[in-house]
Each structure stands twice: as C-alpha cells, then as structure tokens.
Scaffold this motif. Structure first.
Motif, mmCIF file in Angstrom:
data_model
loop_
_atom_site.group_PDB
_atom_site.id
_atom_site.type_symbol
_atom_site.label_atom_id
_atom_site.label_comp_id
_atom_site.label_asym_id
_atom_site.label_seq_id
_atom_site.Cartn_x
_atom_site.Cartn_y
_atom_site.Cartn_z
ATOM 1 N N GLN A 118 0.831 -1.198 0.000
ATOM 2 C CA GLN A 118 0.000 0.000 0.000
ATOM 3 C C GLN A 118 0.868 1.253 0.000
ATOM 4 O O GLN A 118 1.884 1.318 0.680
ATOM 5 C CB GLN A 118 -0.908 -0.007 1.238
ATOM 6 C CG GLN A 118 -1.934 1.112 1.274
ATOM 7 C CD GLN A 118 -2.798 1.032 2.524
ATOM 8 O OE1 GLN A 118 -2.302 1.075 3.643
ATOM 9 N NE2 GLN A 118 -4.090 0.888 2.339
ATOM 10 N N TYR A 120 0.663 5.498 0.564
ATOM 11 C CA TYR A 120 -0.156 6.631 0.975
ATOM 12 C C TYR A 120 0.751 7.773 1.414
ATOM 13 O O TYR A 120 1.865 7.555 1.887
ATOM 14 C CB TYR A 120 -1.135 6.267 2.099
ATOM 15 C CG TYR A 120 -0.488 5.877 3.407
ATOM 16 C CD1 TYR A 120 -0.271 6.825 4.412
ATOM 17 C CD2 TYR A 120 -0.107 4.563 3.650
ATOM 18 C CE1 TYR A 120 0.328 6.471 5.611
ATOM 19 C CE2 TYR A 120 0.491 4.201 4.837
ATOM 20 C CZ TYR A 120 0.703 5.152 5.817
ATOM 21 O OH TYR A 120 1.301 4.802 6.997
ATOM 22 N N GLU A 125 -3.930 12.159 2.571
ATOM 23 C CA GLU A 125 -4.411 10.791 2.510
ATOM 24 C C GLU A 125 -5.166 10.477 1.223
ATOM 25 O O GLU A 125 -5.489 9.325 0.955
ATOM 26 C CB GLU A 125 -5.298 10.498 3.724
ATOM 27 C CG GLU A 125 -4.523 10.537 5.046
ATOM 28 C CD GLU A 125 -5.392 10.170 6.229
ATOM 29 O OE1 GLU A 125 -6.584 9.909 6.022
ATOM 30 O OE2 GLU A 125 -4.859 10.145 7.361
ATOM 31 N N LYS A 128 -3.004 7.832 -2.619
ATOM 32 C CA LYS A 128 -2.780 6.475 -2.130
ATOM 33 C C LYS A 128 -2.958 5.499 -3.275
ATOM 34 O O LYS A 128 -3.343 5.857 -4.384
ATOM 35 C CB LYS A 128 -3.762 6.144 -0.999
ATOM 36 C CG LYS A 128 -5.231 6.286 -1.394
ATOM 37 C CD LYS A 128 -6.132 6.056 -0.211
ATOM 38 C CE LYS A 128 -7.597 6.232 -0.603
ATOM 39 N NZ LYS A 128 -8.506 5.993 0.530
ATOM 40 N N GLU A 130 -2.398 0.881 -4.421
ATOM 41 C CA GLU A 130 -2.023 -0.463 -3.994
ATOM 42 C C GLU A 130 -1.535 -1.263 -5.188
ATOM 43 O O GLU A 130 -2.103 -1.194 -6.278
ATOM 44 C CB GLU A 130 -3.232 -1.150 -3.354
ATOM 45 C CG GLU A 130 -2.918 -2.427 -2.610
ATOM 46 C CD GLU A 130 -4.135 -2.945 -1.869
ATOM 47 O OE1 GLU A 130 -3.951 -3.598 -0.828
ATOM 48 O OE2 GLU A 130 -5.267 -2.713 -2.339
#
Length: 732
Positions: A118, A120, A125, A128, A130
């Motif tokens: 992940q 971030y 925030e 971000k 993945e």
C-alpha cells in the motif's frame, strides 16, 4: 536515509554496500530524464505487478502492469517498455519523503491470493494506491526497491538549495483517480534489475519465495528489553530442542514451553509453508491441523480457519473433532516473522453434527533468518503442568504424546523434515540484497532493545544453532541482567554522563516537581498501584554502546535525560494532532473511541547548541523519522501479548505516521498508530488485556556515527494496569 553529516558520503556508502553483495545482480548506467537531469550511478528495478484498486462503481479490479523504478522515479506501463520501445507510462511520479510504503500481507484479489503493498502520503491521505505480487519474496523485493527510491528523494532533500526546490515541484506517484498526461520517459531501458518473471508467470496462482534476509547479517540478539524468561532444554527430539521457561521456580497450573530448530530454508519459504492451507501439503508435516479451510480473512495479515482431525491418530476420543482458530502474522523491522494463533468462534462455522468442537491452545510462531538459506523456527505455547511434568521426567509417556499440545510442539519437527525432503521448496537468494538502511560499519539493528530475562540462557540457546552458519563477525556481548557486572554499571553511568552533555551545563538547573502537575493518570505509589505511571529508569533497556560501530556491542541504559512529569489519558472522537496546545500528545491508540496517551517530559537545562538533541528538535521531519526510536517491554502480562509486542526497538517514523510540532520551548511528536494495519492489529490485542499489563516504554534518538555514541535514553515511562474507562474526553 536523511540524517546529519555529509549526504554525499552517505549515498556512497549506500551504493558501496549494494555493490558488495555477492548475490546482487546490479547495473549502473546513465540515462537522460524528462527533466533533462542526468542521474549517475543510480540503480533501476523493473518487473510485473498487479495494480489493485476500486473503480467508479465500487468494483475491485486488478490489472497486470509493468513497474519501473529508477532513483526516486516510479513509472507504470501497460507493457514491458524494453520489449515495446517508445510506449509511454500510464502513471508516473516520485517516492517522496512523505510517501509511506507498507507491506499489508496477503489477501484474496479476484480468485488469487496476492501479497499487497500500500502507498499513501502521510500529509495527504487522498494520494494512495495499492500494488500486489504473487509471492512474499517479490513483495519484499519491491519494498526494498521503493525504500531505495525514497532514500534517493531524502538524499536530494538533504542537499538543499535547487535540489530541494525541484523536489517540491514533483508529484508523488498516485495510483488512484484519473491518470495524468505524462511525457515520454522510457528511453534507455537496457540493463535493469528484474523482479519476478513476465506476465505469464505473474498469473500463476502460487510461486516460490526467496530469501527472507536481504543482507544475511544475523547477529544472534533477539531482544533489547529485559524479559523475565529463563529457558531450559528438557528434551531433544529429532533435532528439535524442547525448552521450558523455568524463571518462576514455584511452578503452577501452566507451563510455557517452546520447540526450537534451525530449518534449511529462507524465512519467507517457512512462512508460506506454515500459512499454506493446501491439504495434500499439510498432510506431509502437520499431524494436527492438516485439514484446514479458510473461513474469513481481514487486512491481508489476519484470517480465521476451520479444521478437523481424526481421533484414531490423536487422543482417546471416539468422536471426530473440529476446531476454529485465528491466525495473525506480521514482519518486524528486523525481518523476522511472527504468527499469533488463537482459538476462535465464527458464525460461518457453527457446531457440526458428528463432530465435537475442541479448542486449539493459543500459540506463536517466530521465524528469524540466520542466513539467506537458513532460518530459526520457534513454536511457543502454554500447557497444563501436570501432563507436561510427567512427560519430561519419563522416557515415555504415551498419554501425553497423544495430546494437542504435543502435536503442536511436533509441528516444528514435521516442518523441518518436510522442507528438508523437498529441495524444490528452497528458493534462490534474493537478488536485491540492499543494505540501504545502514551506514558503513553499522550492521542491521536487531530491533530488540529491552533486556531479556533473569538469565542469558535464551539468547545462548538460540544462538547455538546459528554460530556454525554465520560468517566470522565480531561477537556481540550478551546482556546478563541476573548478574549485572560493575563494567555494565560503569557503561550505563558513562551513557548517562554522555546524555548530560546534550544540555547546556553552564546554566543552573531548574527543579521540576511532578507533584505540581495535575494529570489524568496519577504517579504510582508502589508496584501494587494500578491505573498509574512511574519512571522506571533506563536499566531495563539495551542501547548502542561506545564501540557499537566496531563490534555491535550494546550496553545497559542509564538514567533518562528528560524527566517525566505527567501522563494524560484522553479519549477523542477522531485522531487528533497538535494537542500540545491542549497539551501535547505522544501517541494515539486506534480504537472506538480513539485514545490518546500523552507523556510530558521536561529538561532541567536548555538544550546545548549543536547537540544531537538540538539537531533532532530543530531538524527536518525526514531526519526525525530516521532517528526517533521506541523500545517497548511488557513487564507483566499475558505471554501472548508479550510475544505480539516483543522487545524490538522500532524506528517509529519508518513504521507509522509521525507528525512534529515545534514551538519556542517544546517539541510535540504525534504518533498515529492507526496508520499501520499491523500496529492496529497488535494494539487491538493489547487493549483486550490492558488492565492486567505493566508496560515499560523508552524513547531515544538513534545514534548513527561515532560522535553520537554511546546512545542515551531520552525518556521512559511505566504504565501500570491502565483502565480504558479512566480516559477523559478531550474537549475541543
């Protein structure tokens, strides 16, 4: 890694350590970037991954993508740019100093079990994303590659001037949202460090794992806090040592026991074998939990499994038995894996006709790399003293050998033999032996700084399996808390004296009286007091000594430099920072509601100019993240909680999000434990037992060069059986 001193020298050390790894397939070359910058001698990494995300209608997707990393830059392509010259990346950015990269374990993505990473931004925030890999080995390699990229960005930031300004104008890699238009950036991709195979290999449902240690430097030290364990070997069976904790000579209804053995495979390989639910494979080594099926999984590092076993092989019962238990696993900063197993209940697996539900005893696995192709496996559990006592005293005790505890202990022997009989399980050493987190002469920190035990037998026992495999290295002295020598006391005194030089001794001290401060938690009167705090000093912690860079020697900590004057315990509706104006917050504990633990420390003199403490207080966030270290120790409490928390020193800024708030006469450090899924799960376990726990914490600034040694304890606290309901609301 950002830090004090000459950034150029630090970068040379980083690249030199990489180039001296015998198993490292490396290439340096020059390539013109889109910015016109010429990068010299940077490492490049590439390979196939899955890009995982959620589309606009809420459906999860996973697309095969080719990822390319060079320096601080990251690019994502639909196809391999080496085989398709001229194609443009679909996403591009940098791994900036504020971008956090976290390995989040394995989980189901579509129909495949993938290992996820992940991204971030700790300050934004919304930035971000993945990615996922088919094996833990490839996931670890990408973590190392991305960490290298982040260090390149921190290096540029440390140079200041134009490099700092340029870095501030470049965007972090963003794997979510609409793709920005990017310029051509793919020329010269000729010699790269390739991670994994092509897309046809990425699509496999499983893959072999590589080494669990990128550097192979294993020092044999497993702790940095004093734990009251004294392990005694009571039996050796098939090359597996069975040890009992004999620290408490009084005995009792339960005994803490562990099976320990070296296994000729990487830590990643052993982890995959233990977690693998394939029945045919488990039948070959596991006499108890061979029939397992997945019930549920959470966050990539936690699952619930259901299993059955036939009583004709185990036990004296006539009816078939079934069980449900949970497994939670995580990897420490030292590379060691921990698996926590608890009996559980789940609505998807109610009691079943024809089966009697039984409970699998709580246990822990610890898997620690010794070399690239060897690791030490420990399985620990608590068992009834009566049956255990008869078995260890008798040459044969058939009743005990048909019990669940004996079957659990036997899993280590089965695992060792199974891996030894299947050479295909053993994997090639990692091709990314990056030593990038350590400067020259500074071996990897073991991240265990709470002193271990009433006896040094634990570390001696466990190291004995390691000595024959290690390359010759300076021997690190072992702490012996039961008989602290005058030399150790002298070293602790020297460390305390060195700490005092951090303050301006020309200024008369100011007496700070803790009784003048009213806080939520009161200062404890004695060890029997509860819901309180005390100042334990630094003797329970092991810190870097004066000669650490030469022989890795650690010493007992001295008295803390700062005086603990108050502790507050708040509950808030949401995670809060900058409450130093309320008061200051050191740690926020994720729960419902959120809890905020506030530790107030004060110095009796001003901080001396050019001291390490001044550099930390007035330095960059990158420097603080790289140096701010916490050492935990569960002094009293349930043994499973002790194993989960460990005694590992942790660089907090590398593990969770830390924010720093500097004012004229104070520095606030806000630690968001909830920013890490692993930390969240461990804290969830801790909160369940918090009223029975005595916890020691020490904070310090990591020393990385000779002028900063020996280290010193900045501050410490003992939290004595804190009650959750005693937390008071923090009014806005």
């Amino acid at each position: 890694m950002a830090g004090s001193g000459d950034g150029g020298n630090e970068r040379e050390v980083l690249e030199d350590s990489i180039n001296h790894s015998s198993s490292f397939s490396r290439h340096r070359y020059r390539r013109s970037m889109s910015s016109g910058e010429e990068d010299k001698g940077l490492l490049a990494f590439s390979g196939w991954v899955y890009h995982v995300g959620t589309n606009s209608i809420g459906h999860e997707y996973s697309h095969q993508r080719f990822l390319y990393v060079k320096g601080k830059y990251v690019e994502m392509y639909r196809r391999d740019p080496q085989e398709n010259p001229g194609i443009r990346p679909i996403r591009k950015g940098i791994i900036g100093p504020t971008l956090m990269v976290e390995e989040t374990g394995s989980r189901k993505v579509g129909n495949e079990e993938l290992y996820t990473i992940q991204f971030y931004n700790r300050l934004d925030e919304t930035k971000k994303g993945e990615i996922a890999c088919t094996s833990a080995e490839e996931s670890k390699k990408w973590i190392e590659a991305l960490d290298y990229a982040k260090q390149q960005a921190e290096y540029e930031l440390s140079r200041g001037g134009g490099a700092r300004n340029k870095l501030s104008l470049e965007a972090d890699i963003d794997l979510e949202g609409h793709r920005p238009r990017v310029r051509r950036y793919a020329s010269g991709l000729k010699k790269l460090i390739r991670i994994g195979g092509g897309p046809e290999l990425l699509s496999r449902s499983s893959s072999s794992l590589g080494t669990g240690s990128s550097d192979g430097d294993f020092e044999g030290e497993f702790g940095d806090a004093v734990e009251a364990h004294e392990w005694k070997c009571v039996r050796t069976i098939n090359g597996v040592r069975i040890l009992e904790d004999v620290a408490d000579g009084k005995g009792g209804k339960a005994s803490l026991v562990k099976a320990v053995a070296p296994v000729d495979a990487s830590a990643d390989t052993v982890l995959e074998v233990i977690l693998n639910l394939d029945r045919h494979k488990r039948y070959e080594w596991d006499m108890l939990t061979g029939d397992l099926e997945l019930v549920d999984s959470y966050d990539g590092n936690y699952d619930v499994v259901y299993g059955t076993y036939d009583p004709k092989y185990l036990g004296r019962w006539q009816s078939k038995r079934d069980f449900v238990f949970s497994r939670q696993w995580f990897q420490g900063q030292d590379g060691a894996y921990t698996i926590l197993q608890f009996p559980a209940a789940h609505k998807k697996r109610p009691t079943r006709n024809g089966y009697q539900r039984t409970s699998i005893k709580p246990s822990t696995w610890e898997i620690r790399s010794l070399t690239n192709e060897k690791c030490l496996v420990t399985h620990m559990l608590e068992m009834n003293t009566a049956g255990w006592g008869r078995w260890k005293k008798s040459s044969s005790c058939s009743k005990f050998e048909k019990t669940i505890p004996f079957a659990l202990l036997s899993q280590v022997a089965g695992l060792k033999e199974y891996i030894g009989a299947n050479p295909s399980l053993k994997c090639e050493p990692s091709s990314l032996a990056l030593h990038s987190k350590h400067s020259e002469g500074d071996p990897p920190d073991e991240f265990y700084d709470a002193v271990a035990g009433d006896s040094s037998s634990t570390s001696e026992d466990e190291e004995s399996d390691d000595e024959s495999e290690k390359e010759e290295k300076p021997v690190k002295p072992k702490p012996a808390p039961a008989a602290i020598s005058s030399t150790a006391l002298k070293q602790a005194s020297d460390a305390a004296e060195n700490a005092s030089k951090e303050l301006d001794l020309s200024v008369p001290p100011i007496h700070v009286d803790p009784s003048q401060f009213n806080s939520v938690l009161h200062k404890g009167k004695d060890d029997a007091d509860t819901n309180c705090w005390t100042s334990p000093g630094g003797a329970g912690f092991m810190i870097r000594g004066q000669t650490y860079l030469k022989n890795s020697a650690k010493i007992m900590g001295g008295n803390p430099l700062l005086k603990l004057i108050a502790v507050d315990w708040f509950k808030v509706d949401k995670a809060t920072d900058k409450i130093a104006l309320h008061p200051k917050s050191l740690a926020q504990i994720p729960a419902k509601p959120n809890y905020s633990l506030v530790l107030y420390y004060a110095a009796e003199r001003p901080v001396r100019k050019d001291s390490l403490l001044e550099k930390f207080a007035d330095g960059t966030d990158q420097f603080r993240d790289a140096r701010f270290k916490l050492i935990p120790s569960i002094v009293e409490g349930y043994w499973m909680v002790k194993r989960a928390v460990g005694t590992k020193a942790c660089l907090l800024g590398k593990a969770v999000t830390c924010k720093y708030f500097r004012q004229d006469n104070f520095l606030e450090i806000d630690v968001d434990i909830g920013s890490s899924s692993v930390a969240r799960s461990v804290i969830g376990l801790v909160l369940g037992y918090v009223t029975s726990l005595v916890v020691d914490l020490a904070i310090l600034i990591e020393a990385n060069d000779a002028a900063e040694l020996p280290e010193y304890i900045l501050g410490s606290v003992r939290l004595n059986r804190v009650r959750l309901e005693s937390a008071v609301p923090l009014d806005g």
